[in-house]
Design a protein around this motif. Structure first.
Motif, PDB file in Angstrom:
ATOM      1  N   LEU A 275       5.501 -13.788   5.753  1.00 37.17           N
ATOM      2  CA  LEU A 275       5.800 -12.356   5.759  1.00 37.17           C
ATOM      3  C   LEU A 275       5.207 -11.578   4.589  1.00 37.17           C
ATOM      4  O   LEU A 275       5.064 -10.366   4.678  1.00 37.17           O
ATOM      5  CB  LEU A 275       7.317 -12.137   5.793  1.00 37.17           C
ATOM      6  CG  LEU A 275       8.030 -12.690   7.029  1.00 37.17           C
ATOM      7  CD1 LEU A 275       9.516 -12.357   6.980  1.00 37.17           C
ATOM      8  CD2 LEU A 275       7.416 -12.146   8.314  1.00 37.17           C
ATOM      9  N   ASP A 276       4.863 -12.254   3.500  1.00 40.32           N
ATOM     10  CA  ASP A 276       4.290 -11.547   2.351  1.00 40.32           C
ATOM     11  C   ASP A 276       2.813 -11.282   2.599  1.00 40.32           C
ATOM     12  O   ASP A 276       1.944 -12.052   2.184  1.00 40.32           O
ATOM     13  CB  ASP A 276       4.484 -12.350   1.065  1.00 40.32           C
ATOM     14  CG  ASP A 276       5.926 -12.348   0.597  1.00 40.32           C
ATOM     15  OD1 ASP A 276       6.712 -11.537   1.112  1.00 40.32           O
ATOM     16  OD2 ASP A 276       6.262 -13.173  -0.268  1.00 40.32           O
ATOM     17  N   MET A 277       2.544 -10.202   3.303  1.00 40.77           N
ATOM     18  CA  MET A 277       1.165  -9.890   3.672  1.00 40.77           C
ATOM     19  C   MET A 277       1.048  -8.409   3.985  1.00 40.77           C
ATOM     20  O   MET A 277       2.038  -7.705   4.153  1.00 40.77           O
ATOM     21  CB  MET A 277       0.749 -10.705   4.900  1.00 40.77           C
ATOM     22  CG  MET A 277       1.618 -10.461   6.116  1.00 40.77           C
ATOM     23  SD  MET A 277       1.079 -11.394   7.555  1.00 40.77           S
ATOM     24  CE  MET A 277      -0.574 -10.772   7.763  1.00 40.77           C
ATOM     25  N   THR A 278      -0.184  -7.944   4.045  1.00 41.85           N
ATOM     26  CA  THR A 278      -0.476  -6.557   4.398  1.00 41.85           C
ATOM     27  C   THR A 278      -1.129  -6.522   5.771  1.00 41.85           C
ATOM     28  O   THR A 278      -2.080  -7.258   6.029  1.00 41.85           O
ATOM     29  CB  THR A 278      -1.416  -5.913   3.365  1.00 41.85           C
ATOM     30  OG1 THR A 278      -0.802  -5.970   2.073  1.00 41.85           O
ATOM     31  CG2 THR A 278      -1.699  -4.461   3.729  1.00 41.85           C
ATOM     32  N   CYS A 279      -0.605  -5.680   6.648  1.00 43.45           N
ATOM     33  CA  CYS A 279      -1.137  -5.562   8.011  1.00 43.45           C
ATOM     34  C   CYS A 279      -1.801  -4.203   8.192  1.00 43.45           C
ATOM     35  O   CYS A 279      -1.292  -3.180   7.708  1.00 43.45           O
ATOM     36  CB  CYS A 279      -0.018  -5.725   9.035  1.00 43.45           C
ATOM     37  SG  CYS A 279       0.860  -7.280   8.928  1.00 43.45           S
ATOM     38  N   ASP A 280      -2.933  -4.199   8.888  1.00 42.96           N
ATOM     39  CA  ASP A 280      -3.650  -2.950   9.152  1.00 42.96           C
ATOM     40  C   ASP A 280      -3.587  -2.545  10.624  1.00 42.96           C
ATOM     41  O   ASP A 280      -3.481  -1.367  10.953  1.00 42.96           O
ATOM     42  CB  ASP A 280      -5.118  -3.082   8.717  1.00 42.96           C
ATOM     43  CG  ASP A 280      -5.240  -3.322   7.224  1.00 42.96           C
ATOM     44  OD1 ASP A 280      -4.468  -2.688   6.475  1.00 42.96           O
ATOM     45  OD2 ASP A 280      -6.079  -4.140   6.818  1.00 42.96           O
ATOM     46  N   SER A 281      -3.659  -3.515  11.526  1.00 40.07           N
ATOM     47  CA  SER A 281      -3.598  -3.224  12.954  1.00 40.07           C
ATOM     48  C   SER A 281      -2.207  -2.725  13.337  1.00 40.07           C
ATOM     49  O   SER A 281      -1.196  -3.304  12.912  1.00 40.07           O
ATOM     50  CB  SER A 281      -3.920  -4.490  13.755  1.00 40.07           C
ATOM     51  OG  SER A 281      -3.413  -4.414  15.062  1.00 40.07           O
ATOM     52  N   PRO A 282      -2.100  -1.632  14.132  1.00 37.74           N
ATOM     53  CA  PRO A 282      -0.779  -1.122  14.542  1.00 37.74           C
ATOM     54  C   PRO A 282       0.096  -2.177  15.208  1.00 37.74           C
ATOM     55  O   PRO A 282       1.304  -2.222  14.959  1.00 37.74           O
ATOM     56  CB  PRO A 282      -1.136   0.002  15.518  1.00 37.74           C
ATOM     57  CG  PRO A 282      -2.467   0.483  15.064  1.00 37.74           C
ATOM     58  CD  PRO A 282      -3.190  -0.749  14.599  1.00 37.74           C
ATOM     59  N   LEU A 283      -0.500  -3.049  16.030  1.00 39.65           N
ATOM     60  CA  LEU A 283       0.286  -4.090  16.690  1.00 39.65           C
ATOM     61  C   LEU A 283       0.833  -5.092  15.683  1.00 39.65           C
ATOM     62  O   LEU A 283       1.970  -5.547  15.786  1.00 39.65           O
ATOM     63  CB  LEU A 283      -0.546  -4.814  17.751  1.00 39.65           C
ATOM     64  CG  LEU A 283      -0.721  -4.107  19.088  1.00 39.65           C
ATOM     65  CD1 LEU A 283      -1.591  -4.931  20.020  1.00 39.65           C
ATOM     66  CD2 LEU A 283       0.633  -3.836  19.750  1.00 39.65           C
ATOM     67  N   LEU A 284       0.013  -5.450  14.694  1.00 45.67           N
ATOM     68  CA  LEU A 284       0.476  -6.377  13.671  1.00 45.67           C
ATOM     69  C   LEU A 284       1.510  -5.713  12.756  1.00 45.67           C
ATOM     70  O   LEU A 284       2.435  -6.377  12.288  1.00 45.67           O
ATOM     71  CB  LEU A 284      -0.702  -6.890  12.847  1.00 45.67           C
ATOM     72  CG  LEU A 284      -1.672  -7.828  13.583  1.00 45.67           C
ATOM     73  CD1 LEU A 284      -2.790  -8.269  12.655  1.00 45.67           C
ATOM     74  CD2 LEU A 284      -0.930  -9.048  14.143  1.00 45.67           C
ATOM     75  N   ILE A 285       1.355  -4.424  12.528  1.00 48.82           N
ATOM     76  CA  ILE A 285       2.363  -3.687  11.748  1.00 48.82           C
ATOM     77  C   ILE A 285       3.703  -3.739  12.476  1.00 48.82           C
ATOM     78  O   ILE A 285       4.750  -3.964  11.870  1.00 48.82           O
ATOM     79  CB  ILE A 285       1.913  -2.226  11.535  1.00 48.82           C
ATOM     80  CG1 ILE A 285       0.729  -2.175  10.555  1.00 48.82           C
ATOM     81  CG2 ILE A 285       3.072  -1.372  11.009  1.00 48.82           C
ATOM     82  CD1 ILE A 285       0.105  -0.802  10.420  1.00 48.82           C
TER      83      ILE A 285
END
Length: 300
Positions: free
Chosen positions: A124-134
């Motif tokens: 979970l400690d991560m940065t997401c850019d794609s709306p689906l992954l967000i």
């Protein structure tokens, strides 16, 4: 009227009662009806529900056991039959419950699989850019932060979440509402999702989490996305929503030792349901003991 016809009519009345008066989910309703169908298939055309005796229910239970139905399923079957007869008694359609008092086969207690804190952080400690992954990230953070059930998460509306207070109101089993806490990490993930949610949601859609078609996300979609997330992050076991709920409960209990608080957080009506996590906690202590006690460690 034939016995089979009368049985069918009374089953339909029970089905309507479950759907409209008890507000059971379609999944639960389907399970109940499958269980009663197993009993109905063992009966003669002339049999009625009222005519069945305890020995008849025991006979069918034995038949199902011999056909390979697992102990857990047999217990659920007995519960369904008892529930149906309780309905018949309330309606004056039976004068006894032949399933009452019958003991199902003993079941081996299996402890739910949990993730350790490092595994959760790694996922979970991560940065997401794609709306689906967000969206998926927010779903996982909320599962682990609040310990809610899959049905509770899918049923959430935008208005049920108050991020400033770190709370959400969920609809649990038996249509019981409860407030759950949302930690800072989950709040951040939800805030990020809410900034992109409008690019998915149809006009007027109230669901907190929506799919690509703009409607409320389904339970199956959540299960598939979470399983894929676990694979993508190298988890060595299939990841599912209940594993995150179990992990939440185990980690809270391990740190606090407060079983009653965990019961409230999980929305368990009976504390005996929550007590499985005391076994998990003891298992953790046993592992630590084996690894650290000088007289417990195995010699190389």
């Amino acid at each position: 009227m034939s016995g089979a016809r009368l049985r069918a009519e009374q089953l339909e009345a029970w089905q309507n009662n479950l759907r409209h008066e008890c507000n059971v989910s379609p999944h639960t309703l389907s399970a109940y009806l499958r269980d009663l169908d197993k009993l109905d298939k063992h009966l003669e055309p002339s049999d009625t529900w009222q005519s069945l005796k305890t020995k008849d229910i025991s006979h069918v239970l034995g038949e199902l056991h011999r056909k390979g139905l697992e102990a857990r399923s047999l217990h659920r079957w007995l519960s369904s039959v008892r529930s149906f007869y309780d309905f018949l008694l309330r309606q004056g359609l039976a004068d006894h419950n032949p399933a009452k008092g019958i003991q199902g086969p003993q079941t081996a207690k299996t402890l739910p699989k949990v993730l350790d804190a490092d595994q959760v952080s790694g996922m979970l400690d991560m940065t997401c850019d794609s709306p689906l992954l967000i969206r998926d990230h927010a779903i996982l953070e909320l599962f682990y932060s609040a310990g809610i059930r899959l049905s509770e998460l899918v049923g959430l509306n935008v208005g049920d979440v108050v991020l400033n207070d770190g709370q959400a109101r969920v609809l649990g089993k038996g249509s019981k509402e409860r407030d759950v806490l949302i930690g800072s990490k989950a709040r951040q993930a939800l805030e990020k999702w809410l900034t992109v949610r409008s690019s998915f949601a149809n006009e007027g859609e109230t669901a907190l989490f929506v799919s690509k078609n703009g409607k409320r996300i389904s339970q199956r979609q959540v299960q598939v996305r979470i399983k894929e997330w676990g694979k993508r992050h190298g988890l060595d076991m299939p990841l599912h929503p209940h594993m995150l709920r179990h992990s939440f409960a185990s980690h809270i209990l391990e740190s606090s030792g407060d079983l009653r608080a965990v019961q409230e957080m999980l929305g368990h009506s009976d504390i005996s349901t929550t007590q499985v996590y005391t076994h998990l906690d003891f298992q953790h202590l046993a592992d630590v003991y084996d690894k650290t006690h000088p007289r417990a460690r195995k010699k190389d």
